[in-house]
Motif scaffolding. Structure first.
Motif, PDB file in Angstrom:
ATOM      1  N   ILE A  87      10.311  48.411  69.699  1.00  0.00           N
ATOM      2  CA  ILE A  87       9.507  49.334  68.884  1.00  0.00           C
ATOM      3  C   ILE A  87       9.028  50.499  69.753  1.00  0.00           C
ATOM      4  O   ILE A  87       9.150  51.662  69.377  1.00  0.00           O
ATOM      5  N   ASN A  88       8.487  50.176  70.918  1.00  0.00           N
ATOM      6  CA  ASN A  88       7.943  51.211  71.804  1.00  0.00           C
ATOM      7  C   ASN A  88       9.028  52.137  72.346  1.00  0.00           C
ATOM      8  O   ASN A  88       8.796  53.338  72.503  1.00  0.00           O
ATOM      9  N   ILE A  89      10.214  51.605  72.622  1.00  0.00           N
ATOM     10  CA  ILE A  89      11.318  52.449  73.069  1.00  0.00           C
ATOM     11  C   ILE A  89      11.739  53.376  71.936  1.00  0.00           C
ATOM     12  O   ILE A  89      11.896  54.578  72.129  1.00  0.00           O
ATOM     13  N   GLU A  90      11.903  52.818  70.739  1.00  0.00           N
ATOM     14  CA  GLU A  90      12.358  53.634  69.613  1.00  0.00           C
ATOM     15  C   GLU A  90      11.333  54.692  69.212  1.00  0.00           C
ATOM     16  O   GLU A  90      11.695  55.771  68.772  1.00  0.00           O
ATOM     17  N   LYS A  91      10.069  54.418  69.396  1.00  0.00           N
ATOM     18  CA  LYS A  91       9.038  55.401  69.055  1.00  0.00           C
ATOM     19  C   LYS A  91       8.772  56.380  70.199  1.00  0.00           C
ATOM     20  O   LYS A  91       7.931  57.262  70.070  1.00  0.00           O
ATOM     21  N   GLY A  92       9.486  56.207  71.319  1.00  0.00           N
ATOM     22  CA  GLY A  92       9.324  57.123  72.443  1.00  0.00           C
ATOM     23  C   GLY A  92       8.060  56.886  73.243  1.00  0.00           C
ATOM     24  O   GLY A  92       7.602  57.765  73.963  1.00  0.00           O
ATOM     25  N   ARG A  93       7.498  55.701  73.152  1.00  0.00           N
ATOM     26  CA  ARG A  93       6.269  55.382  73.884  1.00  0.00           C
ATOM     27  C   ARG A  93       6.529  54.629  75.176  1.00  0.00           C
ATOM     28  O   ARG A  93       5.626  54.445  75.980  1.00  0.00           O
ATOM     29  N   LYS A  94       7.765  54.162  75.358  1.00  0.00           N
ATOM     30  CA  LYS A  94       8.095  53.374  76.539  1.00  0.00           C
ATOM     31  C   LYS A  94       9.490  53.738  77.019  1.00  0.00           C
ATOM     32  O   LYS A  94      10.392  53.928  76.222  1.00  0.00           O
ATOM     33  N   SER A  95       9.634  53.824  78.320  1.00  0.00           N
ATOM     34  CA  SER A  95      10.941  54.038  78.912  1.00  0.00           C
ATOM     35  C   SER A  95      11.595  52.670  79.116  1.00  0.00           C
ATOM     36  O   SER A  95      10.980  51.640  78.862  1.00  0.00           O
ATOM     37  N   CYS A  96      12.824  52.669  79.568  1.00  0.00           N
ATOM     38  CA  CYS A  96      13.499  51.399  79.838  1.00  0.00           C
ATOM     39  C   CYS A  96      14.372  51.577  81.071  1.00  0.00           C
ATOM     40  O   CYS A  96      14.528  52.685  81.580  1.00  0.00           O
ATOM     41  N   SER A  97      14.951  50.492  81.528  1.00  0.00           N
ATOM     42  CA  SER A  97      15.830  50.575  82.695  1.00  0.00           C
ATOM     43  C   SER A  97      17.150  51.213  82.286  1.00  0.00           C
ATOM     44  O   SER A  97      17.524  51.205  81.104  1.00  0.00           O
ATOM     45  N   PRO A  98      17.882  51.745  83.259  1.00  0.00           N
ATOM     46  CA  PRO A  98      19.198  52.305  82.936  1.00  0.00           C
ATOM     47  C   PRO A  98      20.137  51.283  82.281  1.00  0.00           C
ATOM     48  O   PRO A  98      20.959  51.643  81.451  1.00  0.00           O
ATOM     49  N   PHE A  99      19.982  50.011  82.628  1.00  0.00           N
ATOM     50  CA  PHE A  99      20.889  49.023  82.057  1.00  0.00           C
ATOM     51  C   PHE A  99      20.494  48.614  80.640  1.00  0.00           C
ATOM     52  O   PHE A  99      21.356  48.276  79.837  1.00  0.00           O
ATOM     53  N   VAL A 100      19.222  48.688  80.297  1.00  0.00           N
ATOM     54  CA  VAL A 100      18.829  48.507  78.897  1.00  0.00           C
ATOM     55  C   VAL A 100      19.345  49.697  78.093  1.00  0.00           C
ATOM     56  O   VAL A 100      19.886  49.530  76.996  1.00  0.00           O
ATOM     57  N   LEU A 101      19.219  50.895  78.654  1.00  0.00           N
ATOM     58  CA  LEU A 101      19.781  52.084  78.015  1.00  0.00           C
ATOM     59  C   LEU A 101      21.275  51.890  77.766  1.00  0.00           C
ATOM     60  O   LEU A 101      21.775  52.141  76.670  1.00  0.00           O
ATOM     61  N   ARG A 102      21.981  51.432  78.790  1.00  0.00           N
ATOM     62  CA  ARG A 102      23.421  51.192  78.662  1.00  0.00           C
ATOM     63  C   ARG A 102      23.721  50.182  77.555  1.00  0.00           C
ATOM     64  O   ARG A 102      24.601  50.398  76.722  1.00  0.00           O
ATOM     65  N   ASP A 103      22.976  49.095  77.517  1.00  0.00           N
ATOM     66  CA  ASP A 103      23.214  48.058  76.509  1.00  0.00           C
ATOM     67  C   ASP A 103      22.917  48.566  75.099  1.00  0.00           C
ATOM     68  O   ASP A 103      23.645  48.253  74.153  1.00  0.00           O
ATOM     69  N   ILE A 104      21.859  49.353  74.957  1.00  0.00           N
ATOM     70  CA  ILE A 104      21.535  49.938  73.649  1.00  0.00           C
ATOM     71  C   ILE A 104      22.666  50.875  73.219  1.00  0.00           C
ATOM     72  O   ILE A 104      23.150  50.804  72.088  1.00  0.00           O
ATOM     73  N   ALA A 105      23.098  51.733  74.127  1.00  0.00           N
ATOM     74  CA  ALA A 105      24.177  52.675  73.816  1.00  0.00           C
ATOM     75  C   ALA A 105      25.452  51.935  73.419  1.00  0.00           C
ATOM     76  O   ALA A 105      26.111  52.301  72.438  1.00  0.00           O
ATOM     77  N   CYS A 106      25.783  50.895  74.164  1.00  0.00           N
ATOM     78  CA  CYS A 106      26.998  50.126  73.855  1.00  0.00           C
ATOM     79  C   CYS A 106      26.900  49.472  72.488  1.00  0.00           C
ATOM     80  O   CYS A 106      27.849  49.509  71.705  1.00  0.00           O
ATOM     81  N   GLU A 107      25.774  48.865  72.205  1.00  0.00           N
ATOM     82  CA  GLU A 107      25.613  48.180  70.916  1.00  0.00           C
ATOM     83  C   GLU A 107      25.671  49.162  69.750  1.00  0.00           C
ATOM     84  O   GLU A 107      26.220  48.850  68.695  1.00  0.00           O
ATOM     85  N   LEU A 108      25.122  50.338  69.959  1.00  0.00           N
ATOM     86  CA  LEU A 108      25.102  51.335  68.887  1.00  0.00           C
ATOM     87  C   LEU A 108      26.352  52.220  68.881  1.00  0.00           C
ATOM     88  O   LEU A 108      26.546  53.009  67.957  1.00  0.00           O
ATOM     89  N   ILE A 166      17.884  57.283  68.556  1.00  0.00           N
ATOM     90  CA  ILE A 166      18.094  55.834  68.568  1.00  0.00           C
ATOM     91  C   ILE A 166      17.954  55.279  67.148  1.00  0.00           C
ATOM     92  O   ILE A 166      18.742  54.447  66.715  1.00  0.00           O
ATOM     93  N   LYS A 167      16.991  55.787  66.407  1.00  0.00           N
ATOM     94  CA  LYS A 167      16.809  55.318  65.034  1.00  0.00           C
ATOM     95  C   LYS A 167      18.016  55.713  64.177  1.00  0.00           C
ATOM     96  O   LYS A 167      18.519  54.901  63.396  1.00  0.00           O
ATOM     97  N   GLU A 168      18.486  56.942  64.336  1.00  0.00           N
ATOM     98  CA  GLU A 168      19.653  57.407  63.581  1.00  0.00           C
ATOM     99  C   GLU A 168      20.865  56.519  63.851  1.00  0.00           C
ATOM    100  O   GLU A 168      21.547  56.069  62.921  1.00  0.00           O
ATOM    101  N   ALA A 169      21.144  56.263  65.123  1.00  0.00           N
ATOM    102  CA  ALA A 169      22.313  55.458  65.485  1.00  0.00           C
ATOM    103  C   ALA A 169      22.163  54.020  65.001  1.00  0.00           C
ATOM    104  O   ALA A 169      23.123  53.419  64.509  1.00  0.00           O
ATOM    105  N   ARG A 170      20.971  53.480  65.114  1.00  0.00           N
ATOM    106  CA  ARG A 170      20.729  52.102  64.673  1.00  0.00           C
ATOM    107  C   ARG A 170      20.924  51.979  63.169  1.00  0.00           C
ATOM    108  O   ARG A 170      21.575  51.044  62.687  1.00  0.00           O
ATOM    109  N   GLU A 171      20.383  52.931  62.420  1.00  0.00           N
ATOM    110  CA  GLU A 171      20.527  52.890  60.959  1.00  0.00           C
ATOM    111  C   GLU A 171      21.975  53.111  60.536  1.00  0.00           C
ATOM    112  O   GLU A 171      22.439  52.481  59.588  1.00  0.00           O
ATOM    113  N   GLU A 172      22.701  53.993  61.231  1.00  0.00           N
ATOM    114  CA  GLU A 172      24.120  54.198  60.927  1.00  0.00           C
ATOM    115  C   GLU A 172      24.920  52.920  61.133  1.00  0.00           C
ATOM    116  O   GLU A 172      25.867  52.651  60.409  1.00  0.00           O
TER     117      GLU A 172
END
Length: 160
Positions: free
Chosen positions: A45-66, A19-25
């Motif tokens: 912060i917690n998602i990017e550091k691997g300390r927190k999970s998220c819903s499938p739709f937050v995952l989808r939105d992150i993937a789409c944005e990146l 996630i950090k790689e894609a965000r920085e790219e």
């Protein structure tokens, strides 16, 4: 697999490195990403550091944005490119998109529910969009049915 085994599944997290790689790219700050996908900066912060999970739709939105695959973010695939946009996925009304197709192609609700260790009632709620699986169950559904998370979330027309 019985229902008891499903409760033993460990939480699934987005790969912190990916996630950090894609965000920085993309040149997007973590704060901006959080604003775009509708989560707090602390949650991001917690998602990017691997300390927190998220819903499938937050995952989808992150993937789409990146512009990256959900499977790639979850380290389920080395294929990084995203096939469809968030608008394409949103056009399907935010449901847990392709479970009905999978059911009609592979079995009854009860058969599929048994295969992944949930109740037919839970499967029905996923299919109607009344409920959504946790990230752990999303990954379990994908692996049990041989489909990608991108496919289930409407980001790919390719099943596997």
């Amino acid at each position: 697999m019985n229902r008891r085994e499903v409760t033993d599944i460990k939480p699934v997290y987005i790969s912190a490195d990916r996630i950090k790689e894609a965000r920085e790219e993309k040149g997007i700050s973590l704060n901006r990403l959080a604003q775009i996908v509708g989560i707090t900066y602390r949650t991001a912060i917690n998602i990017e550091k691997g300390r927190k999970s998220c819903s499938p739709f937050v995952l989808r939105d992150i993937a789409c944005e990146l512009g990256v695959s959900t499977d790639w973010l979850l380290e389920l695939s080395e294929k990084k490119e995203l096939e469809q946009t968030k608008a394409d996925a949103d056009a399907l009304n935010g449901r847990f998109l392709n479970v009905r197709f999978i059911r009609t192609e592979t079995g009854t609700k009860q058969e599929l529910a048994d295969k992944i260790g949930i109740s037919a009632y839970s499967w029905n709620r996923y299919e109607t969009g009344d409920s959504f699986p946790t990230m752990s169950k999303l990954v379990l559904i994908c692996s049990s049915l041989g489909v990608s998370s991108d496919y289930l979330l409407g980001l790919s027309d390719v099943v596997g």
